[in-house]
Motif scaffolding. Structure first.
Motif, PDB file in Angstrom:
ATOM      1  N   VAL A 172      -0.410  13.197  -5.885  1.00 38.00           N
ATOM      2  CA  VAL A 172      -0.942  12.316  -6.943  1.00 38.00           C
ATOM      3  C   VAL A 172      -1.309  13.097  -8.212  1.00 38.00           C
ATOM      4  CG1 VAL A 172      -2.714  10.583  -7.474  1.00 38.00           C
ATOM      5  CG2 VAL A 172      -1.760  10.726  -5.183  1.00 38.00           C
ATOM      6  N   ASN A 173      -1.575  14.384  -8.055  1.00 38.45           N
ATOM      7  CA  ASN A 173      -1.926  15.183  -9.234  1.00 38.45           C
ATOM      8  C   ASN A 173      -0.781  15.297 -10.234  1.00 38.45           C
ATOM      9  OD1 ASN A 173      -4.769  16.088  -8.683  1.00 38.45           O
ATOM     10  ND2 ASN A 173      -3.715  16.482  -6.745  1.00 38.45           N
ATOM     11  N   VAL A 174       0.430  15.177  -9.732  1.00 34.44           N
ATOM     12  CA  VAL A 174       1.597  15.131 -10.613  1.00 34.44           C
ATOM     13  C   VAL A 174       1.519  13.871 -11.489  1.00 34.44           C
ATOM     14  CG1 VAL A 174       4.091  14.755 -10.595  1.00 34.44           C
ATOM     15  CG2 VAL A 174       3.088  16.433  -9.052  1.00 34.44           C
ATOM     16  N   VAL A 175       1.153  12.770 -10.856  1.00 40.18           N
ATOM     17  CA  VAL A 175       1.060  11.495 -11.566  1.00 40.18           C
ATOM     18  C   VAL A 175      -0.076  11.552 -12.604  1.00 40.18           C
ATOM     19  CG1 VAL A 175       0.635   9.027 -11.272  1.00 40.18           C
ATOM     20  CG2 VAL A 175       1.968  10.279  -9.563  1.00 40.18           C
TER      21      VAL A 175
ATOM     22  N   ASN B 289       0.816  -1.218   0.000  1.00 39.55           N
ATOM     23  CA  ASN B 289       0.000   0.000   0.000  1.00 39.55           C
ATOM     24  C   ASN B 289       0.852   1.272   0.000  1.00 39.55           C
ATOM     25  OD1 ASN B 289      -2.813  -0.958   0.021  1.00 39.55           O
ATOM     26  ND2 ASN B 289      -2.091  -2.037   1.843  1.00 39.55           N
ATOM     27  N   GLY B 290       1.786   1.287  -0.941  1.00 38.73           N
ATOM     28  CA  GLY B 290       2.716   2.418  -1.031  1.00 38.73           C
ATOM     29  C   GLY B 290       2.032   3.762  -1.200  1.00 38.73           C
ATOM     30  N   GLN B 291       0.817   3.745  -1.748  1.00 36.57           N
ATOM     31  CA  GLN B 291       0.112   5.014  -1.962  1.00 36.57           C
ATOM     32  C   GLN B 291      -0.164   5.759  -0.658  1.00 36.57           C
ATOM     33  OE1 GLN B 291      -1.227   2.026  -2.338  1.00 36.57           O
ATOM     34  NE2 GLN B 291      -3.083   2.007  -1.108  1.00 36.57           N
ATOM     35  N   THR B 292      -0.186   5.023   0.475  1.00 34.95           N
ATOM     36  CA  THR B 292      -0.464   5.695   1.756  1.00 34.95           C
ATOM     37  C   THR B 292       0.789   6.342   2.337  1.00 34.95           C
ATOM     38  OG1 THR B 292      -0.048   3.699   3.040  1.00 34.95           O
ATOM     39  CG2 THR B 292      -2.311   4.052   2.298  1.00 34.95           C
ATOM     40  N   ASN B 293       1.939   6.093   1.716  1.00 34.68           N
ATOM     41  CA  ASN B 293       3.190   6.652   2.251  1.00 34.68           C
ATOM     42  C   ASN B 293       3.696   7.855   1.469  1.00 34.68           C
ATOM     43  OD1 ASN B 293       3.384   4.680   4.264  1.00 34.68           O
ATOM     44  ND2 ASN B 293       4.205   3.218   2.784  1.00 34.68           N
ATOM     45  N   LEU B 294       2.826   8.418   0.633  1.00 30.08           N
ATOM     46  CA  LEU B 294       3.231   9.610  -0.116  1.00 30.08           C
ATOM     47  C   LEU B 294       3.390  10.785   0.845  1.00 30.08           C
ATOM     48  CD1 LEU B 294       0.683   9.274  -3.058  1.00 30.08           C
ATOM     49  CD2 LEU B 294       3.134   8.758  -3.124  1.00 30.08           C
ATOM     50  N   SER B 295       4.095  11.823   0.360  1.00 34.16           N
ATOM     51  CA  SER B 295       4.294  13.012   1.193  1.00 34.16           C
ATOM     52  C   SER B 295       2.956  13.688   1.507  1.00 34.16           C
ATOM     53  CB  SER B 295       5.236  13.989   0.489  1.00 34.16           C
ATOM     54  OG  SER B 295       4.720  14.319  -0.791  1.00 34.16           O
ATOM     55  N   ASP B 296       2.045  13.684   0.526  1.00 30.10           N
ATOM     56  CA  ASP B 296       0.736  14.321   0.709  1.00 30.10           C
ATOM     57  C   ASP B 296      -0.176  13.872  -0.435  1.00 30.10           C
ATOM     58  OD1 ASP B 296      -0.941  16.393   2.078  1.00 30.10           O
ATOM     59  OD2 ASP B 296      -0.917  17.304   0.088  1.00 30.10           O
ATOM     60  N   GLY B 297      -1.480  13.900  -0.211  1.00 31.07           N
ATOM     61  CA  GLY B 297      -2.423  13.502  -1.255  1.00 31.07           C
ATOM     62  C   GLY B 297      -2.347  14.385  -2.493  1.00 31.07           C
ATOM     63  N   ARG B 298      -1.902  15.617  -2.319  1.00 31.24           N
ATOM     64  CA  ARG B 298      -1.765  16.518  -3.475  1.00 31.24           C
ATOM     65  C   ARG B 298      -0.806  15.946  -4.518  1.00 31.24           C
ATOM     66  NH1 ARG B 298      -2.528  19.776   0.817  1.00 31.24           N
ATOM     67  NH2 ARG B 298      -3.815  21.652   0.579  1.00 31.24           N
TER      68      ARG B 298
ATOM     69  N   TYR C 236      -7.658   4.244  -6.417  1.00 29.72           N
ATOM     70  CA  TYR C 236      -7.984   5.116  -5.279  1.00 29.72           C
ATOM     71  C   TYR C 236      -8.307   6.554  -5.670  1.00 29.72           C
ATOM     72  CZ  TYR C 236      -5.681   1.159  -3.088  1.00 29.72           C
ATOM     73  OH  TYR C 236      -5.339  -0.109  -2.717  1.00 29.72           O
ATOM     74  N   PHE C 237      -7.674   7.055  -6.727  1.00 32.64           N
ATOM     75  CA  PHE C 237      -7.747   8.487  -7.007  1.00 32.64           C
ATOM     76  C   PHE C 237      -8.491   8.787  -8.313  1.00 32.64           C
ATOM     77  CE2 PHE C 237      -4.029   7.873  -4.298  1.00 32.64           C
ATOM     78  CZ  PHE C 237      -4.247   8.827  -3.318  1.00 32.64           C
TER      79      PHE C 237
ATOM     80  N   PHE D 240      -7.262  17.338 -13.068  1.00 34.53           N
ATOM     81  CA  PHE D 240      -6.470  17.156 -11.838  1.00 34.53           C
ATOM     82  C   PHE D 240      -6.828  18.319 -10.927  1.00 34.53           C
ATOM     83  CE2 PHE D 240      -3.854  19.511 -14.860  1.00 34.53           C
ATOM     84  CZ  PHE D 240      -3.377  20.568 -14.109  1.00 34.53           C
ATOM     85  N   HIS D 241      -6.390  18.218  -9.670  1.00 31.96           N
ATOM     86  CA  HIS D 241      -6.760  19.257  -8.707  1.00 31.96           C
ATOM     87  C   HIS D 241      -5.712  20.364  -8.629  1.00 31.96           C
ATOM     88  CE1 HIS D 241     -10.058  16.807  -7.533  1.00 31.96           C
ATOM     89  NE2 HIS D 241      -9.300  15.831  -7.101  1.00 31.96           N
ATOM     90  N   THR D 242      -6.205  21.541  -8.268  1.00 35.48           N
ATOM     91  CA  THR D 242      -5.307  22.672  -8.042  1.00 35.48           C
ATOM     92  C   THR D 242      -5.423  23.093  -6.580  1.00 35.48           C
ATOM     93  OG1 THR D 242      -7.073  24.170  -8.694  1.00 35.48           O
ATOM     94  CG2 THR D 242      -5.492  23.544 -10.394  1.00 35.48           C
TER      95      THR D 242
END
Lengths: 90, 122, 504
Positions: free
Chosen positions: C92-95, C81-90, C153-154, C346-348
Motif C-alpha cells: 500500500v505504500n506504493v499507492v 474487499n480487494g484490499q485484503t487480497n494484496l500480496s502484502d500490507g507493505r 483502512y490505511f 509512508f512506511h519504510t
C-alpha cells in the motif's frame, strides 16, 4: 541499431483478437508478457489491420477502438479507416 | 539576463529566497563526513558566524554523526578538512567566519583509517 | 440512399480545421500574447499533424467507455474487499507515494495543457492540448476515487493535497511541474508533452501498473492502464510537437535542444522515486529499474533519437550519465527514505535476505560491492536495538530539490558536489545536469522553495521535527516510520490471521 516499432496492449479478452491479428500480420514480431500487459515489438514497423481484427472478432471494428486497450506505443503513427501503423520510415 | 521571460522587468521581481538575512542571524552551513554514506548526503545547519570552530565540531558535528559505529574511533587530531573545495587546517579556537566560512559554505572531512562499514564507504 | 460516410481523414479535417479565425477587434498578437516570447518561429500552423485524428465526438465516446469499465472494476474491488487480497500490507505504500507524489501532478498537467490549449494560436495543437487537459483531469479524479478506498483502512493518504504543497520530498515533483507551468507554452509542451510523456512516462506507468497487477491491486492497475490508454495519444502529441517545431524553422533547433536537455534531466531525477518503488517497495517484483531503463529509455529512446537526428536534434545531454546511474539510483533513494523515515508519510522497511539476493542478481556489478554492506550494517543496528536514523536535515540540490545523495559518475563512494555563484550567493547541486539547468536560468532557480531552508527560516510550523510534521498534517506515529510496528501492519496481520482462521 534497429529502430523498434512497439505496441503495448492490455492482456485481456477484449485485446486478445487484436493481439492475435498483430502476431499473424507482422512476421518476426517479438512478444513480451508482463503482468497485465503484453508488449509487441517489431523492427522498423508494425501494423494493425482492420480486416484481420474483424475476421477474428466476428464484428465490424474501427482502428480507433484500439485506444480502449492501448497502453503504450513507439514509432510514428499513421492511422486510417483500415489500418493503424507505427513505423520509423518516412 | 539568461531566463527567457515574457515580463520585461522580470529581474526586479526576483525573490531571492535563501539570502543570509532570512536566517535570523545565522548562516547556512553544510557538513559531510566522507566515506560514510550511511549519512545519505551532507547535512545542513543554521549557525552563527561567530561560533568557534571547536564548538562546531563538539556541539554540531559529533552528536549528529554519533550513530555510526565508526564515530567513536575518530581521532579528531588527524581529521582532514576541506572548506569550499580547499583542503585546510581550521583554527579550532577561531570562529566559523574567521575560518573563511560564509553563507552556504560546505565543509567536508575525511577520517584517515576509517572508511565505513567493512571499508565499503557506508 | 444514405449519404456515404466520411473517411477518418476527411472527418478529422472537417471537425478540427477552419474552426479558428483571424481576429479583427484586437490584433492576433494581443489575443495570443504567449506564443512568441520564447523565440520559437512558426511559419504555418496548418502544417500541424495529429495522426490519431481524434475528433471531439469520438473523444467523448471512447472516454465514456473507458470510464464505464474503470468504475465497474472499482465497484467490484470495494464490494469484494480487494484490499485484503494484496500480496502484502507493505504494498500500500506504493499507492500512498503515487497519490501524494503523482496524482497532484496530473492536476498540474491538466492546468498546463489548458493553458497551452488556450495560448497556442494554431487550431490543431489547441484541440490536442485541450483533449489532453481533460484527460489529465480525468486521471487525477479516477486516482483519487480509487485510492479513497484505501484511505478507509490505511494511514498517510487523507491529507494528500495539503502534503503536496508542504512535505519535503513532495517538493521534488511539485517544483518540477511549477517550473514547467511557469515557462512559456512551447517549453511546457516540450517539457511535459515530449520529454516527460514521450521519453519517460512508460518508465512511470508501465512497470508501476504492471507491478500493481502482480501484487493483487486490481483497482490501481485498472485506473493506471485506463490513464495509460490516453497516454499513447499524449506521446503522439509530444512527438508531433517536436517534429512540428523543428520543421517550421531552423532557428528553433537550439532552443528545442536546450529544453530537451533540461527536461530529460529533470525527469530522470524525478523518476528516481519510481526506481526506488520498483526495486524496494513492490513485495512481488516485476522487473528491476535497470531493466526498465534499458527497455524504455535505451531501446525506445534510441529508436526515437535515431529518427530525430534528421532534424539535427541530439540525444539529451547526460543521457549516458543517467544510464550509468540506473545501477545506483534506487539504492541511494531508498537509503534516503530509510534514514528519514520519521519525516515521510509512508512506511519504510529493511529489505530481507531474499530481497537482497534479488538485488544482487539484478545488479551484479554494484549491489554487493556498494549497497549490500549498507543494508547489512543497518540490519545489525536494528537487531541491536539501535535502528539508524539521520537526525539532521539534508543538504538539498537547488534544482531538483532532492537530498544531495547522488555520487560522482564512476565513483559510488563519493557524493557529487557541484556549485555555482550567482548574485553574490552560492548554490549547490547534485550533478552536472542540475548545475547546467541552474546556470541556464539562475534568475528562476534562485527562487527555489527549498524545504530544509524554509524550515530554518521559520516558515514551516516551528523548529522541531514534531512541529514540522504537524505543519505537514503528518500523523506522527501512524503515517511515518517503519512498516514493522505500524498500525498498517497491525491491521494487515489481523486480516491475515482472520483468513487463516476462516480457512480452518
Amino acid at each position: 541499431m534497429a529502430q523498434i516499432a512497439s505496441l503495448t496492449l492490455y492482456h485481456n479478452d477484449e485485446a486478445r483478437p487484436i493481439i492475435d491479428a498483430i502476431i499473424a500480420d507482422n512476421p518476426g514480431i517479438r512478444v513480451m508478457n508482463i503482468p497485465g500487459a503484453v508488449k509487441l515489438d517489431c523492427d522498423g514497423s508494425l501494423t494493425v489491420n482492420r480486416s484481420s481484427v474483424e475476421a477474428r472478432l466476428g464484428r465490424s471494428w474501427e482502428p480507433q477502438e484500439l485506444q480502449l486497450v492501448l497502453i503504450s506505443m513507439a514509432g510514428n503513427l499513421d492511422e486510417d479507416d483500415d489500418h493503424f501503423t507505427l513505423s520509423w520510415r518516412h | 539576463m539568461s531566463v527567457t521571460a515574457i515580463t520585461p522587468d522580470y529581474q526586479k521581481h526576483i525573490e531571492f529566497r535563501d539570502l543570509e538575512k532570512n536566517f535570523h542571524g545565522n548562516r547556512l552551513v553544510y557538513v559531510h563526513w566522507e566515506e560514510h554514506l550511511s549519512f545519505c548526503s551532507a547535512i545542513a545547519f543554521p549557525l552563527p558566524g561567530a561560533m568557534p570552530f571547536s564548538a562546531f565540531v563538539d556541539e554540531v558535528i559529533k552528536p549528529h554523526y554519533a550513530a555510526h559505529p565508526d564515530a567513536g574511533n575518530i581521532d579528531w587530531a588527524k581529521v582532514v578538512w576541506m572548506i569550499d573545495g580547499v583542503k585546510t587546517m581550521p583554527d579550532m579556537s577561531k570562529s566559523l567566519e574567521e575560518n573563511g566560512m560564509r553563507h552556504k559554505s560546505l565543509v567536508r572531512f575525511w577520517t584517515p583509517g576509517l572508511n565505513g562499514f567493512k571499508g565499503s564507504a557506508s | 440512399m444514405t449519404a456515404k460516410k466520411l473517411g477518418l481523414k476527411q472527418r478529422y479535417a472537417h471537425m478540427t480545421r477552419g474552426l479558428d479565425w483571424e481576429t479583427t477587434y484586437q490584433p492576433m498578437d494581443k489575443v495570443f500574447p504567449y506564443d512568441t516570447f520564447e523565440g520559437i518561429k512558426i511559419r504555418d500552423w496548418s502544417q500541424w499533424e495529429d495522426p490519431f485524428r481524434l475528433t471531439m465526438d469520438a473523444y467523448w465516446k471512447f472516454q465514456a467507455e473507458k470510464e464505464r469499465k474503470l468504475y465497474a472494476v472499482l465497484d467490484a474491488f470495494a464490494q469484494n474487499n480487494g484490499q485484503t487480497n494484496l500480496s502484502d500490507g507493505r504494498y500500500v505504500n506504493v499507492v500512498k507515494l503515487f497519490l501524494t507524489g503523482i496524482s497532484p501532478e496530473e492536476y498540474q498537467a491538466h492546468r498546463g495543457f489548458a493553458f497551452a490549449g488556450r495560448h497556442l494560436r494554431g487550431v490543431g495543437p489547441r484541440v490536442a492540448a485541450q483533449m489532453q487537459s481533460l484527460d489529465e483531469l480525468r486521471h487525477v479524479q479516477t486516482q483519487i476515487h480509487t485510492i479513497s478506498h484505501y484511505n478507509k483502512y490505511f494511514d498517510g493518504i487523507g491529507e494528500f493535497p495539503h502534503m503536496h504543497d508542504r512535505v519535503w520530498y513532495l517538493s521534488v515533483p511539485k517544483s518540477f511541474f511549477d517550473d514547467a507551468r511557469t515557462a512559456g507554452p512551447f517549453e511546457y509542451m516540450i517539457a511535459i508533452g515530449f520529454a516527460f510523456e514521450y521519453l519517460l512516462t512508460n518508465l512511470l506507468f508501465v512497470p508501476f501498473m504492471s507491478g500493481a497487477a502482480y501484487n493483487g491491486d486490481m483497482s490501481t492497475v485498472t485506473f493506471g492502464f485506463s490513464a495509460q490508454s490516453d497516454e499513447s495519444r499524449h506521446m503522439t502529441l509530444g512527438i508531433e510537437v517536436i517534429k512540428f517545431l523543428l520543421e517550421q524553422h531552423p532557428d528553433n533547433l537550439p532552443i528545442v535542444q536546450k529544453w530537451v536537455d533540461k527536461w530529460f534531466w529533470r525527469g530522470h531525477r524525478m523518476l528516481g522515486l519510481v526506481a526506488m518503488m520498483m526495486d524496494y517497495m513492490l513485495p512481488k517484483k516485476v522487473m528491476s529499474w535497470k531493466e526498465a531503463w534499458d527497455i524504455y529509455f535505451t531501446e525506445a529512446g534510441g529508436s526515437l533519437f535515431q529518427d530525430l537526428a534528421r532534424y539535427g536534434l541530439k540525444v539529451p545531454k547526460y543521457a549516458d550519465v543517467a544510464t550509468a546511474e540506473a545501477e545506483h539510483i534506487s539504492h541511494q533513494n531508498w537509503a534516503v527514505f530509510y534514514q528519514y523515515t520519521h519525516a515521510a508519510a509512508f512506511h519504510t522497511w529493511m529489505p530481507d535476505k531474499e530481497h537482497l539476493d534479488w538485488l544482487s542478481e539484478k545488479y551484479p556489478n554494484t549491489f554487493d560491492k556498494y549497497y549490500r554492506p549498507r543494508w547489512e550494517m543497518w540490519a545489525q543496528m536494528e537487531k541491536d536495538g539501535k535502528r539508524f536514523y539521520n537526525m539532521a536535515l539534508p543538504q538539498l540540490c537547488n534544482t531538483c530539490q532532492i537530498p544531495m545523495a547522488y555520487t560522482e559518475p564512476g565513483d559510488p563512494t563519493t557524493i557529487a558536489f557541484r556549485e555555482s555563484r550567482f548574485n553574490g550567493d552560492t548554490y549547490h547541486f547534485c550533478s552536472d545536469g542540475c548545475k547546467d539547468i541552474f546556470d541556464g536560468e539562475p534568475e528562476k532557480f534562485a527562487q527555489s522553495w527549498l524545504p530544509v531552508h524554509q524550515i530554518f527560516q521559520g516558515a514551516c510550523g516551528g523548529p522541531t521535527v514534531p512541529d514540522v510534521l504537524n505543519w505537514y498534517r503528518l500523523n506522527n506515529g501512524a503515517d511515518n516510520l517503519d512498516y514493522v510496528g505500524s498500525p498498517d501492519e497491525k491491521l494487515w496481520n489481523q486480516w491475515m490471521a482472520g483468513a487463516v482462521k476462516a480457512a480452518g
